[in-house]
Scaffold this motif. Sequence first.
Motif, PDB file in Angstrom:
ATOM      1  N   ASN A  14      85.048  11.926  36.855  1.00  0.00           N
ATOM      2  CA  ASN A  14      83.242  11.600  37.291  1.00  0.00           C
ATOM      3  C   ASN A  14      82.674  10.430  36.869  1.00  0.00           C
ATOM      4  OD1 ASN A  14      83.337  14.727  36.880  1.00  0.00           O
ATOM      5  ND2 ASN A  14      82.995  14.957  34.807  1.00  0.00           N
ATOM      6  N   ASN A  15      83.677   9.475  35.959  1.00  0.00           N
ATOM      7  CA  ASN A  15      83.776   8.517  36.421  1.00  0.00           C
ATOM      8  C   ASN A  15      83.161   7.468  37.234  1.00  0.00           C
ATOM      9  OD1 ASN A  15      84.206   5.334  34.876  1.00  0.00           O
ATOM     10  ND2 ASN A  15      82.484   6.113  34.451  1.00  0.00           N
ATOM     11  N   GLY A  16      84.940   7.859  37.779  1.00  0.00           N
ATOM     12  CA  GLY A  16      84.319   7.617  39.919  1.00  0.00           C
ATOM     13  C   GLY A  16      83.106   7.980  40.727  1.00  0.00           C
ATOM     14  N   GLY A  17      83.074   9.657  40.309  1.00  0.00           N
ATOM     15  CA  GLY A  17      81.845  10.263  40.567  1.00  0.00           C
ATOM     16  C   GLY A  17      80.246   9.518  40.547  1.00  0.00           C
ATOM     17  N   ASP A  18      80.656   9.454  39.269  1.00  0.00           N
ATOM     18  CA  ASP A  18      78.990   8.066  39.575  1.00  0.00           C
ATOM     19  C   ASP A  18      78.713   7.262  39.956  1.00  0.00           C
ATOM     20  OD1 ASP A  18      78.837   9.964  36.751  1.00  0.00           O
ATOM     21  OD2 ASP A  18      79.726   9.211  35.822  1.00  0.00           O
ATOM     22  N   GLY A  19      80.321   6.496  39.996  1.00  0.00           N
ATOM     23  CA  GLY A  19      80.341   5.188  40.163  1.00  0.00           C
ATOM     24  C   GLY A  19      79.598   5.629  42.577  1.00  0.00           C
ATOM     25  N   LEU A  20      80.309   7.133  42.275  1.00  0.00           N
ATOM     26  CA  LEU A  20      79.797   6.591  44.011  1.00  0.00           C
ATOM     27  C   LEU A  20      78.490   7.464  44.660  1.00  0.00           C
ATOM     28  CD1 LEU A  20      82.855   9.386  45.136  1.00  0.00           C
ATOM     29  CD2 LEU A  20      82.638   7.250  46.300  1.00  0.00           C
ATOM     30  N   VAL A  21      77.775   7.769  43.877  1.00  0.00           N
ATOM     31  CA  VAL A  21      76.502   8.037  43.358  1.00  0.00           C
ATOM     32  C   VAL A  21      75.465   6.539  43.942  1.00  0.00           C
ATOM     33  CG1 VAL A  21      74.553   8.983  42.312  1.00  0.00           C
ATOM     34  CG2 VAL A  21      77.051  10.267  42.505  1.00  0.00           C
ATOM     35  N   CYS A  22      76.389   6.146  42.663  1.00  0.00           N
ATOM     36  CA  CYS A  22      75.680   4.373  42.268  1.00  0.00           C
ATOM     37  C   CYS A  22      76.026   3.489  43.592  1.00  0.00           C
ATOM     38  CB  CYS A  22      76.027   3.847  40.702  1.00  0.00           C
ATOM     39  SG  CYS A  22      76.144   2.423  41.389  1.00  0.00           S
ATOM     40  N   ALA A  23      76.969   4.055  44.210  1.00  0.00           N
ATOM     41  CA  ALA A  23      77.104   2.743  45.691  1.00  0.00           C
ATOM     42  C   ALA A  23      75.892   4.029  46.476  1.00  0.00           C
ATOM     43  CB  ALA A  23      78.368   3.690  46.215  1.00  0.00           C
ATOM     44  N   ARG A  24      75.534   4.661  46.949  1.00  0.00           N
ATOM     45  CA  ARG A  24      74.233   5.306  47.912  1.00  0.00           C
ATOM     46  C   ARG A  24      73.244   4.697  47.472  1.00  0.00           C
ATOM     47  NH1 ARG A  24      72.570  10.170  46.223  1.00  0.00           N
ATOM     48  NH2 ARG A  24      74.441  10.780  46.004  1.00  0.00           N
ATOM     49  N   HIS A  25      72.444   4.646  45.883  1.00  0.00           N
ATOM     50  CA  HIS A  25      71.886   3.801  45.393  1.00  0.00           C
ATOM     51  C   HIS A  25      71.934   2.823  45.705  1.00  0.00           C
ATOM     52  CE1 HIS A  25      69.690   7.608  44.230  1.00  0.00           C
ATOM     53  NE2 HIS A  25      70.471   8.263  44.157  1.00  0.00           N
ATOM     54  N   LEU A  26      72.538   2.280  45.485  1.00  0.00           N
ATOM     55  CA  LEU A  26      72.339   0.055  46.069  1.00  0.00           C
ATOM     56  C   LEU A  26      72.196   0.182  46.930  1.00  0.00           C
ATOM     57  CD1 LEU A  26      75.398  -0.391  43.268  1.00  0.00           C
ATOM     58  CD2 LEU A  26      73.633  -1.228  43.154  1.00  0.00           C
ATOM     59  N   LYS A  27      72.606   1.033  47.803  1.00  0.00           N
ATOM     60  CA  LYS A  27      72.391   0.986  48.815  1.00  0.00           C
ATOM     61  C   LYS A  27      70.915   1.127  49.815  1.00  0.00           C
ATOM     62  CE  LYS A  27      73.272   0.445  53.658  1.00  0.00           C
ATOM     63  NZ  LYS A  27      74.733  -0.238  54.161  1.00  0.00           N
ATOM     64  N   LEU A  28      70.743   2.177  49.080  1.00  0.00           N
ATOM     65  CA  LEU A  28      69.517   2.390  49.305  1.00  0.00           C
ATOM     66  C   LEU A  28      68.008   1.246  48.491  1.00  0.00           C
ATOM     67  CD1 LEU A  28      68.738   6.393  48.414  1.00  0.00           C
ATOM     68  CD2 LEU A  28      68.113   5.393  50.689  1.00  0.00           C
ATOM     69  N   PHE A  29      68.619   0.995  47.856  1.00  0.00           N
ATOM     70  CA  PHE A  29      67.794  -0.737  47.181  1.00  0.00           C
ATOM     71  C   PHE A  29      67.814  -1.761  47.567  1.00  0.00           C
ATOM     72  CE2 PHE A  29      68.224   1.510  42.106  1.00  0.00           C
ATOM     73  CZ  PHE A  29      67.484   2.654  43.052  1.00  0.00           C
ATOM     74  N   GLY A  30      69.206  -2.093  48.411  1.00  0.00           N
ATOM     75  CA  GLY A  30      69.257  -3.420  49.625  1.00  0.00           C
ATOM     76  C   GLY A  30      70.194  -4.233  49.066  1.00  0.00           C
ATOM     77  N   TYR A  31      71.530  -3.534  48.660  1.00  0.00           N
ATOM     78  CA  TYR A  31      72.682  -3.991  48.401  1.00  0.00           C
ATOM     79  C   TYR A  31      73.732  -3.597  49.411  1.00  0.00           C
ATOM     80  CZ  TYR A  31      71.152  -5.257  43.006  1.00  0.00           C
ATOM     81  OH  TYR A  31      70.665  -5.931  42.785  1.00  0.00           O
ATOM     82  N   GLU A  32      73.960  -4.268  49.130  1.00  0.00           N
ATOM     83  CA  GLU A  32      75.772  -3.971  50.091  1.00  0.00           C
ATOM     84  C   GLU A  32      76.618  -3.562  49.766  1.00  0.00           C
ATOM     85  OE1 GLU A  32      76.040  -7.359  53.477  1.00  0.00           O
ATOM     86  OE2 GLU A  32      73.702  -7.908  53.256  1.00  0.00           O
ATOM     87  N   PRO A  33      76.743  -2.711  49.294  1.00  0.00           N
ATOM     88  CA  PRO A  33      78.336  -2.512  48.197  1.00  0.00           C
ATOM     89  C   PRO A  33      79.186  -2.107  49.091  1.00  0.00           C
ATOM     90  CG  PRO A  33      76.514   0.208  49.023  1.00  0.00           C
ATOM     91  CD  PRO A  33      75.442  -1.263  49.076  1.00  0.00           C
ATOM     92  N   GLU A  34      80.572  -2.473  49.065  1.00  0.00           N
ATOM     93  CA  GLU A  34      81.730  -1.706  49.018  1.00  0.00           C
ATOM     94  C   GLU A  34      82.667  -1.301  48.312  1.00  0.00           C
ATOM     95  OE1 GLU A  34      81.872  -5.157  52.303  1.00  0.00           O
ATOM     96  OE2 GLU A  34      83.792  -4.582  51.578  1.00  0.00           O
ATOM     97  N   ILE A  35      82.983   0.342  48.506  1.00  0.00           N
ATOM     98  CA  ILE A  35      84.524   0.927  48.331  1.00  0.00           C
ATOM     99  C   ILE A  35      85.581   0.623  47.811  1.00  0.00           C
ATOM    100  CG2 ILE A  35      84.212   3.020  47.392  1.00  0.00           C
ATOM    101  CD1 ILE A  35      81.758   4.451  47.909  1.00  0.00           C
ATOM    102  N   PHE A  36      86.171   0.767  47.094  1.00  0.00           N
ATOM    103  CA  PHE A  36      87.527   1.151  46.632  1.00  0.00           C
ATOM    104  C   PHE A  36      88.166   1.765  45.804  1.00  0.00           C
ATOM    105  CE2 PHE A  36      91.955  -0.376  45.119  1.00  0.00           C
ATOM    106  CZ  PHE A  36      92.545   0.257  46.030  1.00  0.00           C
ATOM    107  N   ILE A  37      88.632   3.057  46.605  1.00  0.00           N
ATOM    108  CA  ILE A  37      89.273   4.288  45.848  1.00  0.00           C
ATOM    109  C   ILE A  37      91.066   4.578  45.796  1.00  0.00           C
ATOM    110  CG2 ILE A  37      89.590   6.615  45.924  1.00  0.00           C
ATOM    111  CD1 ILE A  37      86.578   6.983  47.733  1.00  0.00           C
ATOM    112  N   PRO A  38      91.363   3.651  44.288  1.00  0.00           N
ATOM    113  CA  PRO A  38      92.507   3.667  44.550  1.00  0.00           C
ATOM    114  C   PRO A  38      93.828   4.738  44.304  1.00  0.00           C
ATOM    115  CG  PRO A  38      91.675   3.175  42.329  1.00  0.00           C
ATOM    116  CD  PRO A  38      90.531   3.495  43.647  1.00  0.00           C
ATOM    117  N   LYS A  39      92.831   6.319  43.775  1.00  0.00           N
ATOM    118  CA  LYS A  39      93.405   7.373  44.423  1.00  0.00           C
ATOM    119  C   LYS A  39      92.911   8.387  45.213  1.00  0.00           C
ATOM    120  CE  LYS A  39      96.049  10.720  41.205  1.00  0.00           C
ATOM    121  NZ  LYS A  39      95.836  11.092  40.164  1.00  0.00           N
TER     122      LYS A  39
END
Lengths: 233, 233
Positions: B62-87
Amino acid sequence: MTSPTIRYLGQKDAIQLDEELMGECGYKLEQLMELAGLSCASSILEAFPQAKKILIVVGPGNNGGDGLVCARHLKLFGYEPEIFIPKALQKDLYLALANQCSTFEIPILSLTPQLEEINQNYHLIVDALFGFSFKPPVRPEFSAIMTNMINSTTPCCSIDIPSGWDVEKGPTELSQYLKPKMLISLTAPKLCAKFFNGEFHYLGGRFVPPKIEKKYDLNLPQYLHTTCCYRLS
Amino acid sequence: MTSPTIRYLGQKDAIQLDEELMGECGYKLEQLMELAGLSCASSILEAFPQAKKILIVVGPGNNGGDGLVCARHLKLFGYEPEIFIPKALQKDLYLALANQCSTFEIPILSLTPQLEEINQNYHLIVDALFGFSFKPPVRPEFSAIMTNMINSTTPCCSIDIPSGWDVEKGPTELSQYLKPKMLISLTAPKLCAKFFNGEFHYLGGRFVPPKIEKKYDLNLPQYLHTTCCYRLS
C-alpha cells in the motif's frame, strides 16, 4: 475570471469522456468520485464559508455518489451536513459511501424535508440529484423534493447539472425550474451551464490527463497550487 | 508548530486502525489511497516548490500505491515525476494506479537508477517503498535501490515510514540507514517518527472519522481550510 476558451460539453461527449477516464485511463470510479466530491466540498467552503447546516439531496446515480462524498468532506471542514435520499440506493459503492457518512455521524433523513423546514433549518441545499446522464422529465418519486428545492428561499448549489435541466438545452419546463445560486461543473462544464446565471460557477475534478484534455479540446483553466477547484465566474 | 499531544502509533495499532477504516467505517482502499497520495503531493508542493524532477520509488504494498497516486498528483501540480518499481506489482489496484501514471505520461524506469543518475537527474526522491506493515530486514530485491537512496545527495521524502526503519524503534542498522529530509505521516505518526530529525514533518490523510480519532486518542491537529496536509514540524 471566466476563461473564454473553455469548452462546454454535450451529453454524448460527457458520457464518452467519463467512460474513457475509467476505460483506457484506468481510473476506478471510487477515485474519480472521491476527487469530484472533494472538489465540491472545497468549492462550497470558498463560496459559502458562513453556512453551517447543509442539506444534501442525493440521487440514485453517480451525481448522488458525488454528493455523498461531498457531505463527508463538508463534515471534515466543520459544516453540519444532513442527507436526504429520495430513492433507495442500490449500488454497492453508493451504499458504502452512505455508510461512511453514518460513521461520520451525518444524519440521513427518513422523510422528505418540507419547504418550511428547508427554509428554516438549512443555510444551503446541495443538489446532487441528477447528473449528465439525466433525460427529462423528472420521475414522480423525485417531484416532491424537487418542488421544495425549487420553491425554497435557501440558496442551492448544484453539482454538475441543475437537477431537472436538460444537459444541453438547460431549463425546459419554463414555468418552474431550479435556479441554483452556485454550480460546480465537474471535469468540464456541460452545455446547459451556459444558461446558469447564479453567483458562483466553479470547476472541479482536477484529474484529467493532458492527452484527454487535448483530445476533447477542453482548454481547462490552470488550477492553482494544490487547490482542487477553480472559480470560472 | 508541533502539537505536543498528537499520538504516535505502534505497529499493531496502526494496522488495526487501518483495518477499521476499511471495515466498520466502510472506506474503500481506493478512496483512502487517493486521499493519502493527494496529501503527499500537496505536502511536497509546500516543502519543495522549486523541485522539478522527482524520482518515486514504489514498493510492492500500500505504501507503493500511495506513491503511485502521489506521482499522478505531482504531475498535475506541474512536476516531472518518474517512477521506479523494484518488484513487479501484483494487485489489480496497483496495476490500475500504474496504468493511470502511464496515461499521464509519467515514465516508469525499467532499470535500477544508479547513484550518479539519481544525484544528477533528480531534485527529490520520494520513498514509497515500505509502510507500517514492514518488518526488517530489507529483502535482497530492494537492496540496490535502498543503498542508492541512502547514499544519494538528492534529498529524500519518505511516505509514512522511512524505508528500512523499524516502525516503532526507528533505524536499527545503525551503520547505514535512510535519513530523509522530509517525512509525511499518514493518518497519524508512527512511533518511529520520533527518531526523525529532518527538516519537514507533515501529516496527511484527512479522512479520519471523529469517533475513530477519539477511540484511538489520536489528538490530530486541525487541518486548515481545504488543505489535506498539516506541517507538524
